[in-house]
Design a protein around this motif. Structure first.
Motif, PDB file in Angstrom:
ATOM      1  N   GLN A   1     -44.803 102.704  22.873  1.00 21.46           N
ATOM      2  CA  GLN A   1     -43.563 103.439  23.092  1.00 21.46           C
ATOM      3  C   GLN A   1     -42.782 103.569  21.785  1.00 21.46           C
ATOM      4  O   GLN A   1     -42.722 102.616  20.995  1.00 21.46           O
ATOM      5  N   LEU A   2     -42.184 104.719  21.595  1.00 22.94           N
ATOM      6  CA  LEU A   2     -41.228 104.949  20.516  1.00 22.94           C
ATOM      7  C   LEU A   2     -39.956 105.468  21.183  1.00 22.94           C
ATOM      8  O   LEU A   2     -39.985 106.510  21.848  1.00 22.94           O
ATOM      9  N   LEU A   3     -38.851 104.753  21.029  1.00 25.42           N
ATOM     10  CA  LEU A   3     -37.638 105.114  21.738  1.00 25.42           C
ATOM     11  C   LEU A   3     -36.428 104.965  20.840  1.00 25.42           C
ATOM     12  O   LEU A   3     -36.429 104.207  19.866  1.00 25.42           O
ATOM     13  N   GLY A   4     -35.401 105.723  21.187  1.00 24.51           N
ATOM     14  CA  GLY A   4     -34.196 105.651  20.384  1.00 24.51           C
ATOM     15  C   GLY A   4     -33.093 106.538  20.921  1.00 24.51           C
ATOM     16  O   GLY A   4     -33.165 107.070  22.036  1.00 24.51           O
ATOM     17  N   LYS A   5     -32.046 106.714  20.095  1.00 18.02           N
ATOM     18  CA  LYS A   5     -30.885 107.527  20.440  1.00 18.02           C
ATOM     19  C   LYS A   5     -30.598 108.504  19.311  1.00 18.02           C
ATOM     20  O   LYS A   5     -30.983 108.278  18.155  1.00 18.02           O
ATOM     21  N   ALA A   6     -29.902 109.595  19.651  1.00 16.54           N
ATOM     22  CA  ALA A   6     -29.557 110.602  18.655  1.00 16.54           C
ATOM     23  C   ALA A   6     -28.320 111.360  19.118  1.00 16.54           C
ATOM     24  O   ALA A   6     -27.814 111.165  20.231  1.00 16.54           O
ATOM     25  N   LEU A   7     -27.832 112.244  18.233  1.00 16.24           N
ATOM     26  CA  LEU A   7     -26.697 113.124  18.548  1.00 16.24           C
ATOM     27  C   LEU A   7     -25.491 112.335  19.034  1.00 16.24           C
ATOM     28  O   LEU A   7     -24.969 112.538  20.131  1.00 16.24           O
ATOM     29  N   ASP A   8     -25.070 111.392  18.195  1.00 17.37           N
ATOM     30  CA  ASP A   8     -23.914 110.544  18.512  1.00 17.37           C
ATOM     31  C   ASP A   8     -24.110 109.796  19.824  1.00 17.37           C
ATOM     32  O   ASP A   8     -23.168 109.640  20.635  1.00 17.37           O
ATOM     33  N   ASP A   9     -25.327 109.355  20.038  1.00 25.73           N
ATOM     34  CA  ASP A   9     -25.710 108.582  21.235  1.00 25.73           C
ATOM     35  C   ASP A   9     -25.621 109.379  22.530  1.00 25.73           C
ATOM     36  O   ASP A   9     -25.705 108.815  23.621  1.00 25.73           O
ATOM     37  N   LYS A  10     -25.474 110.685  22.447  1.00 25.22           N
ATOM     38  CA  LYS A  10     -25.496 111.499  23.667  1.00 25.22           C
ATOM     39  C   LYS A  10     -26.923 111.697  24.187  1.00 25.22           C
ATOM     40  O   LYS A  10     -27.124 111.971  25.369  1.00 25.22           O
ATOM     41  N   LEU A  11     -27.896 111.561  23.303  1.00 22.75           N
ATOM     42  CA  LEU A  11     -29.299 111.760  23.670  1.00 22.75           C
ATOM     43  C   LEU A  11     -30.048 110.447  23.506  1.00 22.75           C
ATOM     44  O   LEU A  11     -30.003 109.828  22.448  1.00 22.75           O
ATOM     45  N   ASP A  12     -30.719 110.015  24.571  1.00 19.02           N
ATOM     46  CA  ASP A  12     -31.679 108.926  24.410  1.00 19.02           C
ATOM     47  C   ASP A  12     -33.062 109.446  24.791  1.00 19.02           C
ATOM     48  O   ASP A  12     -33.203 110.307  25.661  1.00 19.02           O
ATOM     49  N   TRP A  13     -34.070 108.942  24.133  1.00 20.39           N
ATOM     50  CA  TRP A  13     -35.403 109.511  24.281  1.00 20.39           C
ATOM     51  C   TRP A  13     -36.461 108.416  24.186  1.00 20.39           C
ATOM     52  O   TRP A  13     -36.228 107.336  23.640  1.00 20.39           O
ATOM     53  N   ILE A  14     -37.612 108.719  24.766  1.00 23.69           N
ATOM     54  CA  ILE A  14     -38.761 107.833  24.675  1.00 23.69           C
ATOM     55  C   ILE A  14     -40.019 108.689  24.711  1.00 23.69           C
ATOM     56  O   ILE A  14     -40.135 109.624  25.498  1.00 23.69           O
ATOM     57  N   PHE A  15     -40.964 108.380  23.838  1.00 23.96           N
ATOM     58  CA  PHE A  15     -42.261 109.036  23.804  1.00 23.96           C
ATOM     59  C   PHE A  15     -43.331 107.957  23.676  1.00 23.96           C
ATOM     60  O   PHE A  15     -43.075 106.885  23.110  1.00 23.96           O
ATOM     61  N   GLY A  16     -44.526 108.254  24.180  1.00 20.52           N
ATOM     62  CA  GLY A  16     -45.547 107.231  24.077  1.00 20.52           C
ATOM     63  C   GLY A  16     -46.880 107.644  24.634  1.00 20.52           C
ATOM     64  O   GLY A  16     -47.104 108.788  25.050  1.00 20.52           O
TER      65      GLY A  16
END
Length: 543
Positions: free
Chosen positions: A148-163
């Protein structure tokens, strides 16, 4: 065993090992009825001309109907079996989770290995007659890994996970069974070894985005997954008295082989709306997939066209709310959800029984057969609530209404005796229309001695079918209710010791909790009953 390692607050590593061995009495099935019935004239394996003198003779000791009446006279808690059920199980596994934190991005890897070895014996006709007994061995290994690769972006408005995900299941040793079907003098039996090797690979991704600028508290969720499945196997049948072939020699020694592949994309889409801390709405649309596969290899020509079966899929929509509020100062919580699901290519498992093909060759009879038989719609509503009317006192309840109906049901004419004359009217097995329950809990402090906690739980189920066939009275359990209760003294004298007395099934209700063997090809229809009333004492150390 659990071991963890962390350095400088960034990488962490967790290792979990599990090792368990059990020797149990196994599951006991109890005769519930017999065939023929008014709806199913087929009389099964006891009624054939060859077997009738040994299992349908009309006198005690060799008659299935007399054995069934004797069982009814004894009640469901006492049985007379031809073999003692047993289940000896050994499980060993290890799992590792490694996490590396790169600030706003985290890399996680989850790897696992599991080994399962099971030896079991079962009297599947539930009588002292050797009408349908079984001995089986299971020895499989599983390897899995998920990155899994996961994180946050756009001032923490977006959280995401790919794997990505990988699973491999393969034989670890002898895997097979022998059925002792309608044992008569001079009969010989064969042991059927079945070895399957399956792999699943998948890639996935999911994002959640806060779109509160349009409406405060609104969030959009989306996920995609694509899965590839493939399986292969080998089946070989040999005399019960010779050494087992094993997975490494099956194909070389003439075992029948088979293989299947399937793949599909699945998704989830949804909106979450958090009005405030006490009110939350959601709407979700999902599509799921279950892989196809192949049936036992080496079947007779009667089963041509059923060597494999296709994937099934389901698309559902769900809307719900989660809420908390006060009524006259009483804290209350209520959750409600409604859904509708559309199933396609539903996989059904049927049990043709010995010599269903009529060729008198047990080596090419299937233990079971998976077919794609139906389309269906399942709709329902679920709810749960809790309330605290007074200090230390809480009440809770839950319920579910399920309306499951086949829209289409197609099958080969030869299987109609197993599925019912008009399969589209069949029932969904193990799916009661209503389940309800509730509980009450009271706790108070007994000075410096302990916390006194008392609770009781009630559960209700409406009528449930353990077979699809709606008119098959051998597979119907009428509605039932159960009550459990417990009284506990917790943290006695501040020592971290809890002592509880409990009773399960307070009113000693008897009901069929699961189906055993319920097919017109086996004369005796059996079910698994719930446990009787049980009193117990439990001591737990919490420190």
């Amino acid at each position: 065993m659990v071991a963890r390692h962390q350095q400088n607050g960034n990488p962490s590593n967790g290792l979990i090992r599990s090792d368990r061995s059990t020797r149990e009495n196994g599951t006991v099935v109890v005769p519930f009825g017999s065939y023929p019935t008014p709806s199913f004239p087929a009389g099964g394996n006891a009624r054939t001309a060859v077997n009738r003198p040994f299992f349908d003779c009309g006198v005690a000791g060799c008659d299935i109907d007399i054995a069934l009446n004797d069982q009814r006279a004894r009640g469901v808690r006492k049985v007379a079996l031809s073999i003692d059920p047993a289940s000896n199980r050994e499980f060993w596994g290890i799992a590792n989770t490694t996490t590396i934190d790169f600030g706003r991005v985290t890399l996680k890897n989850i790897a696992a290995y599991r080994s399962s070895v099971i030896e079991s014996r079962a009297d599947l006709d539930g009588t002292f007659l050797q009408l349908y007994d079984n001995r089986s061995d299971t020895n499989v290994e599983q390897y899995s890994n998920e990155l899994q690769l996961l994180g946050k972006a756009l001032d923490d408005k977006l959280d995401w996970i790919f794997g990505g995900f990988y699973l491999r299941t393969k034989p670890g040793g002898v895997d097979g069974s022998v059925n002792f079907d309608s044992v008569i003098p001079g009969e010989t039996f064969r042991y059927t070894e079945v070895y399957n090797d399956a792999q699943t690979k998948a890639i996935f991704g999911q994002v959640g985005y806060d779109i509160g600028r349009f409406l405060y508290g609104l969030r959009f969720n989306a996920g995609l997954r694509y899965t590839w499945d493939k399986s292969s196997g080998c089946t070989i049948s040999t005399s019960l008295d010779v050494p087992r072939v094993g997975p490494g020699n099956c194909e070389q020694l003439g075992g029948a082989t088979g293989a299947a592949k399937s793949d599909a994309g699945t998704y989830t889409l949804g909106l979450d709306y958090k009005v405030n801390d006490d009110l939350f709405f959601y709407l979700t649309n999902r599509r799921g997939y279950r892989s196809g596969g192949f049936n036992q290899s080496g079947l007779s020509a009667f089963y041509d066209g059923f060597e494999g079966y296709d994937p099934e899929s389901v698309t559902d929509y769900e809307v719900g709310l989660k809420s908390s509020f006060r009524i006259a100062g009483m804290r209350t919580r209520m959750n409600v959800a409604a859904y509708t699901s559309s199933y396609s290519n539903i996989q059904r498992t049927i049990f043709p029984g010995p010599n269903f093909d009529g060729d008198n060759n047990p080596a090419n009879d299937p233990l079971s057969l998976n077919i794609n038989a139906a389309k269906a719609t399942i709709k329902g509503v679920e709810f749960d609530f809790s309330a605290t009317p007074a200090r230390g006192l809480s009440i809770n309840g839950f319920g579910a209404y399920t309306h499951a109906k086949f829209d289409e049901f197609s099958s080969a004419p030869a299987f109609i005796p197993l599925l019912g004359n008009n399969p589209v009217n069949n029932k969904f097995a193990y799916t009661p229309k209503w389940t309800l329950g509730g509980g009450v809990r009271y706790s108070t402090r007994l000075g410096d001695f302990a916390d006194l906690v008392m609770n009781a739980i009630w559960f209700h189920s409406s009528r449930v079918w353990y077979v699809d066939r709606p008119l098959d009275t051998n597979g119907i359990q009428d509605r039932y209710d159960t009550v459990d209760a417990r009284v506990s003294l917790q943290d006695i004298s501040g020592k971290g010791v809890d002592v509880s007395v409990f009773v399960r099934n307070l009113f000693d209700t008897e009901y069929a909790a699961a189906g055993g063997v319920i097919t017109p090809q086996i004369t005796s229809a059996t079910v698994v009953y719930n446990e009787p009333r049980v009193f117990g004492l439990q001591i737990r150390f919490t420190r």
